[in-house]
Write an enzyme that holds these catalytic residues in place. Structure first.
Site, mmCIF file in Angstrom:
data_model
loop_
_atom_site.group_PDB
_atom_site.id
_atom_site.type_symbol
_atom_site.label_atom_id
_atom_site.label_comp_id
_atom_site.label_asym_id
_atom_site.label_seq_id
_atom_site.Cartn_x
_atom_site.Cartn_y
_atom_site.Cartn_z
ATOM 1 N N ALA A 1 0.812 -1.218 0.000
ATOM 2 C CA ALA A 1 0.000 0.000 0.000
ATOM 3 C C ALA A 1 0.845 1.267 0.000
ATOM 4 O O ALA A 1 0.345 2.362 -0.271
ATOM 5 C CB ALA A 1 -0.923 -0.007 1.212
ATOM 6 N N ARG B 1 11.176 6.782 -0.742
ATOM 7 C CA ARG B 1 12.610 6.799 -1.062
ATOM 8 C C ARG B 1 12.886 6.565 -2.541
ATOM 9 O O ARG B 1 13.971 6.826 -3.028
ATOM 10 C CB ARG B 1 13.335 5.733 -0.215
ATOM 11 C CG ARG B 1 13.423 6.072 1.252
ATOM 12 C CD ARG B 1 13.778 4.864 2.099
ATOM 13 N NE ARG B 1 12.624 3.988 2.321
ATOM 14 C CZ ARG B 1 12.657 2.863 3.034
ATOM 15 N NH1 ARG B 1 13.797 2.467 3.578
ATOM 16 N NH2 ARG B 1 11.573 2.136 3.194
ATOM 17 N N LYS C 1 5.948 2.374 -5.432
ATOM 18 C CA LYS C 1 7.112 1.480 -5.490
ATOM 19 C C LYS C 1 6.796 0.074 -6.011
ATOM 20 O O LYS C 1 7.477 -0.425 -6.903
ATOM 21 C CB LYS C 1 7.750 1.388 -4.105
ATOM 22 C CG LYS C 1 8.879 0.389 -4.030
ATOM 23 C CD LYS C 1 9.653 0.470 -2.744
ATOM 24 C CE LYS C 1 8.889 -0.005 -1.547
ATOM 25 N NZ LYS C 1 9.724 0.037 -0.334
ATOM 26 N N LYS D 1 9.036 -0.321 -42.576
ATOM 27 C CA LYS D 1 7.865 -0.209 -41.700
ATOM 28 C C LYS D 1 6.649 -0.847 -42.344
ATOM 29 O O LYS D 1 6.365 -0.562 -43.517
ATOM 30 C CB LYS D 1 7.598 1.278 -41.427
ATOM 31 C CG LYS D 1 6.429 1.528 -40.532
ATOM 32 C CD LYS D 1 5.623 2.743 -40.950
ATOM 33 C CE LYS D 1 4.295 2.347 -41.484
ATOM 34 N NZ LYS D 1 3.469 3.471 -41.898
ATOM 35 N N TYR E 1 14.018 3.869 -47.607
ATOM 36 C CA TYR E 1 12.836 3.772 -46.746
ATOM 37 C C TYR E 1 11.799 2.921 -47.459
ATOM 38 O O TYR E 1 11.374 3.237 -48.581
ATOM 39 C CB TYR E 1 12.259 5.165 -46.424
ATOM 40 C CG TYR E 1 10.957 5.048 -45.664
ATOM 41 C CD1 TYR E 1 10.931 4.455 -44.406
ATOM 42 C CD2 TYR E 1 9.755 5.487 -46.217
ATOM 43 C CE1 TYR E 1 9.740 4.301 -43.714
ATOM 44 C CE2 TYR E 1 8.558 5.338 -45.524
ATOM 45 C CZ TYR E 1 8.559 4.742 -44.267
ATOM 46 O OH TYR E 1 7.381 4.578 -43.594
ATOM 47 N N TYR F 1 3.331 8.588 -47.843
ATOM 48 C CA TYR F 1 2.470 9.544 -47.143
ATOM 49 C C TYR F 1 2.262 10.778 -48.005
ATOM 50 O O TYR F 1 3.224 11.442 -48.401
ATOM 51 C CB TYR F 1 3.149 9.908 -45.812
ATOM 52 C CG TYR F 1 2.320 10.764 -44.901
ATOM 53 C CD1 TYR F 1 0.981 10.465 -44.633
ATOM 54 C CD2 TYR F 1 2.873 11.880 -44.273
ATOM 55 C CE1 TYR F 1 0.229 11.246 -43.777
ATOM 56 C CE2 TYR F 1 2.128 12.666 -43.405
ATOM 57 C CZ TYR F 1 0.803 12.339 -43.167
ATOM 58 O OH TYR F 1 0.051 13.121 -42.322
HETATM 59 C C1 UD1 Z 1 10.551 -3.315 6.478
HETATM 60 C C2 UD1 Z 1 10.648 -3.843 7.907
HETATM 61 C C3 UD1 Z 1 12.112 -4.104 8.230
HETATM 62 C C4 UD1 Z 1 12.679 -5.114 7.240
HETATM 63 C C5 UD1 Z 1 12.486 -4.653 5.801
HETATM 64 C C6 UD1 Z 1 12.831 -5.772 4.853
HETATM 65 C C7 UD1 Z 1 8.894 -2.841 9.306
HETATM 66 C C8 UD1 Z 1 8.569 -1.773 10.281
HETATM 67 N N1 UD1 Z 1 10.153 -2.843 8.833
HETATM 68 O O1 UD1 Z 1 11.239 -2.093 6.407
HETATM 69 O O2 UD1 Z 1 12.240 -4.625 9.546
HETATM 70 O O3 UD1 Z 1 14.057 -5.328 7.520
HETATM 71 O O4 UD1 Z 1 11.107 -4.285 5.577
HETATM 72 O O5 UD1 Z 1 12.805 -5.337 3.532
HETATM 73 O O6 UD1 Z 1 8.055 -3.659 9.006
HETATM 74 N N2 UD1 Z 1 3.589 -0.925 3.456
HETATM 75 C C9 UD1 Z 1 2.208 -0.833 3.477
HETATM 76 N N3 UD1 Z 1 1.633 0.053 4.320
HETATM 77 C C10 UD1 Z 1 2.353 0.842 5.170
HETATM 78 C C11 UD1 Z 1 3.760 0.742 5.118
HETATM 79 C C12 UD1 Z 1 4.351 -0.155 4.267
HETATM 80 O O7 UD1 Z 1 1.512 -1.538 2.748
HETATM 81 O O8 UD1 Z 1 1.745 1.614 5.909
HETATM 82 C C13 UD1 Z 1 4.213 -1.865 2.484
HETATM 83 C C14 UD1 Z 1 5.064 -1.146 1.462
HETATM 84 O O9 UD1 Z 1 4.309 -0.838 0.294
HETATM 85 C C15 UD1 Z 1 6.167 -2.157 1.198
HETATM 86 C C16 UD1 Z 1 6.249 -2.983 2.466
HETATM 87 O O10 UD1 Z 1 5.075 -2.709 3.204
HETATM 88 O O11 UD1 Z 1 5.858 -3.013 0.118
HETATM 89 C C17 UD1 Z 1 7.486 -2.643 3.309
HETATM 90 O O12 UD1 Z 1 7.503 -1.258 3.593
HETATM 91 P P1 UD1 Z 1 8.863 -0.450 3.567
HETATM 92 O O13 UD1 Z 1 8.542 0.970 3.846
HETATM 93 O O14 UD1 Z 1 9.649 -0.758 2.380
HETATM 94 O O15 UD1 Z 1 9.582 -1.052 4.861
HETATM 95 P P2 UD1 Z 1 11.149 -1.087 5.146
HETATM 96 O O16 UD1 Z 1 11.573 0.237 5.664
HETATM 97 O O17 UD1 Z 1 11.871 -1.629 3.991
HETATM 98 MG MG MG Z 2 11.262 -2.071 2.044
#
Ligand code: UD1
Ligand code: MG
Length: 457
Positions: free
Chosen positions: A10, A15, A22, A349, A364, A385
């Site tokens: 979600a 980043r 993402k 083409k 061409y 054309y």
């Molecule tokens: C997370 C883990 C971390 C782990 C790493 C591995 C947590 C707090 N941290 O960190 O311990 O080492 O993954 O890759 O769990 N997402 C949601 N809703 C939210 C937040 C995130 O659906 O509110 C989803 C994101 O879309 C993503 C996944 O959860 O696909 C992970 O979120 P991300 O922000 O990448 O977590 P990390 O900082 O990588």
């Molecule tokens: Mg992650």
């Protein structure tokens, strides 16, 4: 009892600094989320719920019919994301694996293995861990003096000592579904980030339950993709895996690190691929062919013993024995016959050429059909054309088209025709004719001296 998967996707992926969320960002032209869903489909998972929110329509379009969706409209952390599946999941009985949408390199084997391990061990919660030489960004695994897992601490919350720990949380957890929804409510908001961390479930459960770890040696398979640099790392890994598979199947790849081959490309053995080459889409390359260097082939079929170098080939077919390039461009349904030569700066083409046809330089060929053994002289053009419509050119067998000929379409050229160089042909040419469509040359005797200035002036 069934096995369930919850995939968290979600988040926006701040980043990444990209417009696309993402988990929809492409790696080797395939959205990241599709990798994980494809592997879930190959595994022993019975039902999957994908948590989506940010730009949810993109995921609905990509995955509808394949997973059930839960919505987390405000992204308050990974724990909060799992809570969003409560309505769909709470009543189910079985084992649930939680996976993150940003781990595209995971495979079905790992998914099956960790579920099996969890069940065999009789754990209440199994956390999948791995180690990274540079674990920055990952949650660290804190173990007690007996080696048992105590908690997971996110990088930003780690002390300097904890930052030195190389064992990290992969973000994969296996848990009985009933326990998950019983304990999830105990996760409190993290004061530092204002989010509900799923990782806190370890500390919560370890008092009354058996919490174990599954340590995965192959850390690449579970790398988290969080920014465009990690996209490139994942892409490199996938590219390598695909290239290795082809090389072991008898495809010779020179400087494989510069060669990108898509997931759905089929290449027969005894093909050579030279550096800086991209072969993508549903392309097929048959035996004896040589592709590259510096070539792009997309959604195209290349038959046996074809050479393509320094060229672009999109949505086209090349029949056996033909040589394409250097610097040719085939597109939009071009079909090149056998033993053709399509050379420097030639564009084809939406056209079909007969066998033994040659356009060796600067031509061409658009919206045309040629017979066998047609020779396009340098600079000859099908003028397809007229400013409003695209018109067709039809050329018979054994036709010689002199240099710098314009064939103004719509036009038909019969078999065995010879067109004089420099002609602008506006009328059909019947079989066997010599066509000359240019001004007659006049030679004025002794006249040049009036135009050439003497050297000392
Ligand atoms: C997370 C883990 C971390 C782990 C790493 C591995 C947590 C707090 N941290 O960190 O311990 O080492 O993954 O890759 O769990 N997402 C949601 N809703 C939210 C937040 C995130 O659906 O509110 C989803 C994101 O879309 C993503 C996944 O959860 O696909 C992970 O979120 P991300 O922000 O990448 O977590 P990390 O900082 O990588
Ligand atoms: Mg992650």
């Amino acid at each position: 009892m069934k096995n369930y998967a919850i995939v968290l996707a979600a988040g926006k992926g701040t980043r990444m600094k990209t417009e696309l969320p993402k988990c929809a960002f492409p790696i080797l032209k395939k959205p990241m989320i599709e990798y994980i869903v494809e592997n879930i489909e190959k595994s022993e998972i019975d039902e999957t719920v994908c948590v989506i929110g940010h730009q949810k329509e993109i995921f609905e379009n990509l995955l509808s019919g394949r997973v059930e969706f839960a919505y987390q409209m405000e992204q308050l952390g990974t724990g909060h994301a799992v809570m969003a599946t409560k309505e769909i999941m709470e009543k189910k009985r079985g084992t649930t694996i939680i996976l993150l949408g940003d781990m595209p390199l995971i495979d079905a084997k790992v998914i099956n293995k960790v579920i099996e391990y969890h069940q065999d061990r009789g754990n209440d919660l199994t956390v999948v861990t791995t180690s990274f030489e540079h674990p920055k960004g990952y949650g660290r695994i804190i173990r007690n003096e007996y080696g048992n897992i105590e908690s997971i601490v996110e990088h930003r919350d780690c002390t300097d000592e904890q930052k030195k720990i190389k064992e990290v949380n992969t973000g994969i957890y296996v848990i009985s579904n009933t326990t998950l929804f019983k304990e999830l409510d105990n996760i409190k908001v993290n004061p530092g980030k204002g989010e509900y961390y799923l990782t806190d479930i370890v500390e919560i459960m370890k008092k009354d339950y058996t919490v174990g770890t599954f340590v995965l040696w192959d850390n690449q398979k579970v790398m988290g993709v969080n920014d465009l640099f990690s996209v490139s790392v994942a892409e490199k890994y996938l590219r390598e895996q695909i290239n290795i598979k082809h090389m072991l199947n008898g495809v010779s790849i020179i400087n494989p690190e510069t060669v990108t081959i898509g997931h759905n490309v089929f290449i027969e053995s005894n093909v050579t691929i030279y550096p800086n080459t991209y072969i993508t889409g549903n392309s097929v390359i048959k035996t004896g062919s040589s592709i590259g260097p510096n070539t792009e082939i997309h959604n195209s079929t290349v038959d046996e013993d074809v050479t393509v170098k320094h060229s672009l080939v999109y949505d086209s077919t090349i029949h056996s024995g033909t040589v394409i390039g250097p610097f040719a461009h085939l597109r939009n349904g071009a079909e090149i016959g056998s033993n053709n030569r399509i050379g420097n700066f030639v564009e084809v083409k939406n056209s079909k050429t007969g066998d033994e046809t040659k356009a060796a330089h600067l031509a061409y060929i658009g919206d045309a059909q040629t017979g066998k053994n047609v020779n396009f002289g340098c600079g000859s053009i099908t003028v397809n054309y007229d400013g409003v419509n695209k018109n067709r050119t039809t050329i018979g067998d054994d036709v010689f088209i002199g240099c710098n000929t314009n064939l103004i379409a719509p036009i038909e050229v019969g078999d065995n025709v010879f067109i004089a160089a420099g002609s602008t042909v506006t009328k059909n040419i019947p079989k066997g004719a010599l066509a000359i469509a240019r001004n007659k040359q006049i030679n004025k005797a002794d006249y040049a001296k009036n135009l050439i200035r003497p050297k000392d002036e």
